[in-house]
Design a protein around this motif. Structure first.
Motif, mmCIF file in Angstrom:
data_model
loop_
_atom_site.group_PDB
_atom_site.id
_atom_site.type_symbol
_atom_site.label_atom_id
_atom_site.label_comp_id
_atom_site.label_asym_id
_atom_site.label_seq_id
_atom_site.Cartn_x
_atom_site.Cartn_y
_atom_site.Cartn_z
ATOM 1 N N ILE A 1 -9.379 1.503 -9.589
ATOM 2 C CA ILE A 1 -9.756 1.065 -8.414
ATOM 3 C C ILE A 1 -11.170 1.151 -8.026
ATOM 4 O O ILE A 1 -11.765 0.103 -7.557
ATOM 5 C CB ILE A 1 -8.927 1.895 -7.279
ATOM 6 N N ASN B 1 -5.838 5.930 -11.917
ATOM 7 C CA ASN B 1 -5.721 5.103 -10.837
ATOM 8 C C ASN B 1 -7.159 4.981 -9.802
ATOM 9 O O ASN B 1 -7.644 3.667 -9.668
ATOM 10 C CB ASN B 1 -4.448 5.391 -9.714
ATOM 11 N N PHE B 2 -7.533 6.111 -9.673
ATOM 12 C CA PHE B 2 -8.689 5.956 -8.816
ATOM 13 C C PHE B 2 -9.980 5.568 -9.541
ATOM 14 O O PHE B 2 -10.658 4.559 -8.850
ATOM 15 C CB PHE B 2 -9.126 7.328 -8.208
ATOM 16 N N ALA C 1 0.211 10.305 -4.876
ATOM 17 C CA ALA C 1 0.735 9.112 -5.229
ATOM 18 C C ALA C 1 -0.023 8.558 -6.408
ATOM 19 O O ALA C 1 0.555 7.700 -7.278
ATOM 20 C CB ALA C 1 0.758 8.101 -4.199
ATOM 21 N N PHE C 2 -1.289 8.566 -6.409
ATOM 22 C CA PHE C 2 -2.266 8.127 -7.325
ATOM 23 C C PHE C 2 -2.710 9.210 -8.418
ATOM 24 O O PHE C 2 -3.358 10.298 -7.914
ATOM 25 C CB PHE C 2 -3.300 7.214 -6.853
ATOM 26 N N GLY D 1 -4.688 -1.476 -10.574
ATOM 27 C CA GLY D 1 -5.012 -0.333 -10.418
ATOM 28 C C GLY D 1 -4.145 0.448 -9.554
ATOM 29 O O GLY D 1 -3.756 1.809 -9.714
ATOM 30 N N ILE D 2 -3.575 -0.217 -8.408
ATOM 31 C CA ILE D 2 -2.562 0.586 -7.664
ATOM 32 C C ILE D 2 -1.365 0.400 -8.184
ATOM 33 O O ILE D 2 -0.419 1.348 -8.235
ATOM 34 C CB ILE D 2 -2.710 -0.370 -6.298
ATOM 35 N N LYS E 1 -5.762 10.278 -11.573
ATOM 36 C CA LYS E 1 -7.142 9.997 -11.713
ATOM 37 C C LYS E 1 -7.436 8.804 -12.277
ATOM 38 O O LYS E 1 -8.430 8.041 -11.794
ATOM 39 C CB LYS E 1 -7.362 11.216 -12.801
ATOM 40 N N TYR F 1 -0.529 0.593 -11.523
ATOM 41 C CA TYR F 1 -0.653 1.388 -12.880
ATOM 42 C C TYR F 1 0.100 2.706 -12.528
ATOM 43 O O TYR F 1 -0.104 3.622 -11.631
ATOM 44 C CB TYR F 1 -1.945 1.445 -13.333
ATOM 45 N N ARG F 2 0.947 3.107 -13.769
ATOM 46 C CA ARG F 2 1.782 4.134 -13.449
ATOM 47 C C ARG F 2 1.497 4.886 -14.908
ATOM 48 O O ARG F 2 1.657 4.401 -15.798
ATOM 49 C CB ARG F 2 3.235 3.960 -13.553
#
Length: 73
Positions: A15, A11-12, A6-7, A66-67, A9, A69-70
């Motif tokens: 976050i 994104n992590f 789902a996420f 961050g969550i 690199k 973001y695509r």
């Protein structure tokens, strides 16, 4: 075998940095407290009641970004 998480690199990383900003904001809010025998006027400093909560708010909004973001597909 290609796993589609789902996420990504990015994104992590976003976050993680955002959570670090939130922790910094909470650390800025801490400090010496007043006791029964001593009043510490520093509890009303602008950094503790204005700046630090705004930094925490920015961190929480960054977590949401961050969550959401695509990445490029």
């Amino acid at each position: 075998m290609n796993k589609d998480f789902a996420f990504g690199k990015i994104n992590f990383i976003m976050i993680g940095i955002s959570m670090l900003i939130v922790v910094i904001g909470f650390v800025m809010m801490t400090g010496a407290a007043s006791t029964e025998t001593h009043f510490d006027a520093e509890i009303f400093s602008p950094m503790r009641i204005k700046v630090a909560p705004l930094i925490c708010l920015f961190g929480f909004l960054s977590v949401i970004a961050g969550i959401m973001y695509r990445g490029k597909k």
